[in-house]
Design a protein around this motif. Structure first.
Motif, short mmCIF file in Angstrom:
data_model
loop_
_atom_site.label_atom_id
_atom_site.label_comp_id
_atom_site.label_asym_id
_atom_site.label_seq_id
_atom_site.Cartn_x
_atom_site.Cartn_y
_atom_site.Cartn_z
N UNK A 149 0.82 -1.21 0.00
CA UNK A 149 0.00 0.00 0.00
C UNK A 149 0.85 1.27 0.00
N UNK A 150 2.14 1.14 0.22
CA UNK A 150 2.99 2.32 0.22
C UNK A 150 4.41 1.96 0.61
N UNK A 151 5.22 2.98 0.79
CA UNK A 151 6.63 2.79 1.15
C UNK A 151 7.06 3.93 2.05
N UNK A 152 7.79 3.62 3.10
CA UNK A 152 8.30 4.63 4.02
C UNK A 152 9.56 5.25 3.41
N UNK A 153 9.37 6.29 2.62
CA UNK A 153 10.49 6.90 1.92
C UNK A 153 11.24 7.84 2.86
N UNK A 154 12.45 7.48 3.20
CA UNK A 154 13.29 8.29 4.07
C UNK A 154 14.75 7.90 3.86
N UNK A 155 15.63 8.71 4.36
CA UNK A 155 17.08 8.47 4.19
C UNK A 155 17.76 8.27 5.54
N UNK A 156 16.95 8.12 6.58
CA UNK A 156 17.51 7.99 7.92
C UNK A 156 18.26 6.67 8.08
N UNK A 157 17.70 5.58 7.52
CA UNK A 157 18.36 4.28 7.69
C UNK A 157 19.73 4.27 7.02
N UNK A 158 19.83 4.83 5.82
CA UNK A 158 21.12 4.86 5.14
C UNK A 158 22.11 5.75 5.87
N UNK A 159 21.63 6.84 6.46
CA UNK A 159 22.51 7.72 7.25
C UNK A 159 23.04 6.98 8.47
N UNK A 160 22.16 6.24 9.14
CA UNK A 160 22.59 5.48 10.32
C UNK A 160 23.57 4.38 9.92
N UNK A 161 23.31 3.73 8.79
CA UNK A 161 24.25 2.70 8.31
C UNK A 161 25.62 3.30 8.06
N UNK A 162 25.67 4.48 7.45
CA UNK A 162 26.96 5.13 7.20
C UNK A 162 27.67 5.51 8.49
N UNK A 163 26.92 6.01 9.47
CA UNK A 163 27.52 6.38 10.75
C UNK A 163 28.05 5.14 11.47
N UNK A 164 27.27 4.05 11.45
CA UNK A 164 27.72 2.83 12.11
C UNK A 164 28.94 2.24 11.41
N UNK A 165 29.00 2.36 10.09
CA UNK A 165 30.20 1.90 9.38
C UNK A 165 31.42 2.68 9.81
#
Length: 203
Positions: free
Chosen positions: A134-150
């Motif tokens: 029915x939709x998609x949670x469009x955001x960039x927070x997860x990728x930002x957190x992945x980069x910070x954790x890396x």
């Protein structure tokens, strides 16, 4: 399995990580000079040949990933950003090349897995009926957190060096196999849509 390995005390191969930020090739400068006394001018002409092949590969990979991600089934609202994505990837590749860093390119399988994890599926379905997106949670927070954790993983080397290499192989194998299901579904749906289009044209 890491705890089992630590309790058994067997000399299994562990991750070999550097303890400080340094160049992988001793004696090399941080900035890779396109022209230097040890790098004659004609080497740039020779490097242009494999660069053209690499350019085509990156271009195709970027657009294939964009086409798959922006399919109607994913119900994205922000629309296409092919030219912007390709421009950002180009700038990152140029900067990384000047400093001898790994390239930043469109990773098809992780991108598909990321969008798949953000999908919103219907909860009320009939018995035997598949869930509908029915939709998609469009955001960039997860990728930002992945980069910070890396980036933070550099400070975790005392812990990471305790992980056996076989455990990492198992994690990568699981991630690869689990990502195949979504990729197969996308390929199957693409094939079905093409067959339906061809049959409608024939009719």
């Amino acid at each position: 399995m890491v705890l089992v390995d630590a309790l058994l005390g067997e000399p299994t191969p562990k991750l070999n990580l550097p303890h400080k930020i340094q160049l992988s090739y001793p004696g090399r400068e941080w900035f890779v000079r396109p022209y230097s006394p040890s790098n004659p001018w004609w080497t740039m002409l020779l490097a242009a040949l494999p660069a053209i092949v690499t350019l085509k590969g990156i271009f195709v990979d970027q657009h294939i990933t964009a086409v798959i991600i922006n399919r109607k089934e994913n119900k994205l609202k922000k629309g296409f950003g092919n030219h912007l994505d390709l421009t950002v990837a180009t700038i990152c590749i140029v900067v990384c090349s000047l400093f001898g860093l790994p390239w930043q390119v469109a990773a098809t399988v992780p991108s598909i897995a990321h969008v798949k994890s953000l999908k919103i599926k219907s909860k009320c379905t009939a018995v035997g009926e598949k869930q509908v997106v029915v939709g998609c949670r469009e955001q960039r927070l997860t990728l930002l957190i992945v980069g910070i954790l890396n980036g933070c993983s550099f400070f975790m080397w005392p812990i990471l060096t305790l992980i056996p290499v076989s455990v990492m192989y198992g994690v990568f194998l699981y991630m690869g196999v689990s990502a195949l299901q979504g990729t197969q579904e996308i390929n199957a749906s693409t094939t079905c849509n093409k067959l339906i289009t061809i049959s409608n044209q024939i009719a």
